[in-house]
Design an enzyme around this catalytic site. Structure first.
Site, PDB file in Angstrom:
ATOM      1  N   CYS A  12     -12.674 -14.331  -5.971  1.00  0.00           N
ATOM      2  CA  CYS A  12     -12.093 -14.783  -4.706  1.00  0.00           C
ATOM      3  C   CYS A  12     -11.658 -16.256  -4.748  1.00  0.00           C
ATOM      4  O   CYS A  12     -10.677 -16.546  -5.400  1.00  0.00           O
ATOM      5  CB  CYS A  12     -13.013 -14.459  -3.536  1.00  0.00           C
ATOM      6  SG  CYS A  12     -12.043 -14.099  -2.051  1.00  0.00           S
ATOM      7  N   HIS A  21     -14.099  -8.666  -3.746  1.00  0.00           N
ATOM      8  CA  HIS A  21     -15.525  -8.972  -3.908  1.00  0.00           C
ATOM      9  C   HIS A  21     -16.244  -7.821  -4.598  1.00  0.00           C
ATOM     10  O   HIS A  21     -16.774  -6.933  -3.929  1.00  0.00           O
ATOM     11  CB  HIS A  21     -16.163  -9.255  -2.544  1.00  0.00           C
ATOM     12  CG  HIS A  21     -15.928 -10.650  -2.067  1.00  0.00           C
ATOM     13  ND1 HIS A  21     -16.824 -11.677  -2.284  1.00  0.00           N
ATOM     14  CD2 HIS A  21     -14.885 -11.201  -1.426  1.00  0.00           C
ATOM     15  CE1 HIS A  21     -16.341 -12.802  -1.784  1.00  0.00           C
ATOM     16  NE2 HIS A  21     -15.164 -12.533  -1.254  1.00  0.00           N
ATOM     17  N   GLU A  36     -19.032  -7.604  -5.901  1.00  0.00           N
ATOM     18  CA  GLU A  36     -20.477  -7.484  -5.610  1.00  0.00           C
ATOM     19  C   GLU A  36     -20.696  -6.657  -4.345  1.00  0.00           C
ATOM     20  O   GLU A  36     -21.843  -6.347  -4.020  1.00  0.00           O
ATOM     21  CB  GLU A  36     -21.101  -8.876  -5.474  1.00  0.00           C
ATOM     22  CG  GLU A  36     -20.916  -9.580  -4.130  1.00  0.00           C
ATOM     23  CD  GLU A  36     -19.499 -10.099  -3.894  1.00  0.00           C
ATOM     24  OE1 GLU A  36     -18.640  -9.934  -4.780  1.00  0.00           O
ATOM     25  OE2 GLU A  36     -19.261 -10.671  -2.819  1.00  0.00           O
TER      26      GLU A  36
HETATM   27  N1  LIG Z   1     -14.079 -14.946  -0.171  1.00  0.00           N
HETATM   28  C1  LIG Z   1     -13.490 -16.038  -0.624  1.00  0.00           C
HETATM   29  O1  LIG Z   1     -13.876 -16.618  -1.634  1.00  0.00           O
HETATM   30  C2  LIG Z   1     -12.356 -16.574   0.204  1.00  0.00           C
HETATM   31  C3  LIG Z   1     -11.447 -17.513  -0.532  1.00  0.00           C
HETATM   32  C4  LIG Z   1     -10.543 -18.346   0.365  1.00  0.00           C
HETATM   33  N2  LIG Z   1     -11.313 -19.200   1.197  1.00  0.00           N
HETATM   34  C5  LIG Z   1      -9.645 -17.441   1.186  1.00  0.00           C
HETATM   35  O2  LIG Z   1      -9.827 -17.309   2.379  1.00  0.00           O
HETATM   36  O3  LIG Z   1      -8.750 -16.841   0.662  1.00  0.00           O
END
Ligand SMILES: NC(=O)CC[C@H](N)C(=O)O
Length: 401
Positions: A284, A368, A370
């Site tokens: 992410c 994600h 996980e």
């Molecule tokens: N879940 C995250 O790591 C989000 C990454 C970043 N802050 C976004 O909104 O895209």
């Protein structure tokens, strides 16, 4: 007799005021006060406690599309931020229905009391479908959420506050969400009827260094479950801090805010780490920062991706995985330089969801894997990473799935 809609509020004790001046009344829940943030919707049906404690939601108010939130209460185990006392996670919350008394064997606290203790300002009793439709149409708005049991609000002031907030674009929140000090992690994933386990020191075959931009605990647990002990370092750690630990693998974590705003301190370190030839994996925000370090661009999305039911295609295997998502920025696929391959895409909108660098043990994903909450289809990515470590050591690969 006229029927009263269940969300009709007689005496509003909470307000959501959008930067365009829209005012939405509701019933206050959780902490009192007011906070400026961006509103995003999350479509997950379960896992509200993990969502609200995911540090990536710092600077955001989450409106849940699922109407009943809180039914299973809260507990001490389903927290995702490393330092709960610091309360890095969502700052506001919006539900359709009021919170009922919890009914679950794991429940330790009512969600309302938990929100209060954590300082999350909330409101319920509003038409979250209409709000979600508004966001899909207009994008994620800057807003102020205010909760005051007196029911007295200075609406003009709230409108001014909502308009005055400069928003997430250009805002570095990773420095704020990082745990700020080095620590060790050895807890393994939760097992039914057993709870969390622990990786003994002599069982740890590999050492992973995690750069913490707001890491979620379940990521660290999945590493530990694959015989990796993890050293967590602050977001501002230097190349020498990382390499001095002689890691077998390096991990760039998820986190809040605009990836482009971390350009001064984190991106140069990531560039060095790419050159180190040590296997590197990003999730992410870590994926977006890796993209920047490789010369790609990131951009703000319209309504973002927040949910636990997003289809993503892995080009390297041709398989589709259903994943957990939480991002409002994305790597621009058209900006990937030569030598950087797009490995995953979102089947909702075709946006970039993964990359790898040819000739180097370096890859990352936007979603994600996980889960926590969400489906576990993408757990194979942790094995893909450990396989890069094993390959370097001349060990045979683990089956990916
Ligand atoms: N879940 C995250 O790591 C989000 C990454 C970043 N802050 C976004 O909104 O895209």
């Amino acid at each position: 007799m006229t029927a009263t809609a269940p969300w009709t509020i007689e005496k509003p004790t909470a307000m959501l005021v959008l930067a365009d001046g829209t005012v939405i009344e509701g019933k206050g829940i959780g902490a009192t006060g007011k906070v400026q943030a961006e509103v995003c919707f999350n479509t997950a049906l379960t896992g509200y406690q993990e969502i609200l404690t995911d540090p990536s939601y710092l600077g955001q108010i989450v409106t849940f599309t699922f109407p009943h939130i809180g039914n299973v209460g809260t507990n001490e185990e389903d927290i995702e931020d490393l330092t709960p006392a610091a309360r890095h996670g969502a700052v506001g919350v919006i539900f359709k229905a009021d919170i009922t008394d919890p009914s679950n064997y794991r429940a330790a606290k009512h969600l309302d009391a938990w929100l209060k203790a954590r300082g999350i300002i909330g409101m319920c009793g509003i038409d979250t479908r209409a709000l979600t439709a508004w966001i899909r149409e207009n994008g994620m708005p800057n807003a102020v959420i205010a909760h005051d049991p007196s029911g007295v609000f200075d609406i003009d002031q709230l409108k001014t506050d909502a308009k005055a907030w400069s928003g997430l674009e250009g805002l570095d929140l990773a420095k704020q969400a990082t745990s700020g000090q080095s620590s060790q992690w050895a807890q393994t994933p939760w097992v039914w009827n057993e709870g969390y386990g622990a990786l003994g020191n002599d069982e740890a075959k590999y050492h992973v260094v995690c750069l913490d931009y707001g890491v979620k605990r379940n990521i660290l647990r999945l590493f530990a479950g694959l015989d990796c002990k993890v050293t967590v370092l602050p977001a501002t750690a230097s190349t020498e801090d990382v390499l001095g630990l002689k890691p077998d693998g390096i991990f760039l974590s998820n986190g809040p805010g605009d990836p482009a705003a971390t350009g001064e301190y984190a991106v140069p370190v990531i560039k060095d780490l790419i050159d180190s030839e040590i296997p590197l994996f990003g999730i992410c925000l870590g994926h977006q920062m890796l993209g920047l370090a490789l010369g790609a661009r990131t951009a703000k999305m319209h309504q973002g991706h927040h949910g636990a039911n997003h289809p993503v295609k892995d080009h390297t295997t041709g398989k589709v995985e259903i994943v957990s998502m939480n991002h409002g920025f994305a790597v621009d696929s058209n900006s990937l330089p030569e030598g950087v391959e797009e490995t995953h895409i979102s089947l909702f909108d075709g946006s970039n969801c993964g990359l790898r660098l040819s000739g180097k043990p370096v890859f990352s994903v936007q979603h994600h894997p996980e889960a926590s909450p969400g489906p576990q289809d993408s757990h194979y990515l942790f094995r893909r990473f450990v396989n890069l470590v094993r390959e370097k050591k001349g060990e045979p690969a683990l089956a990916e799935r």
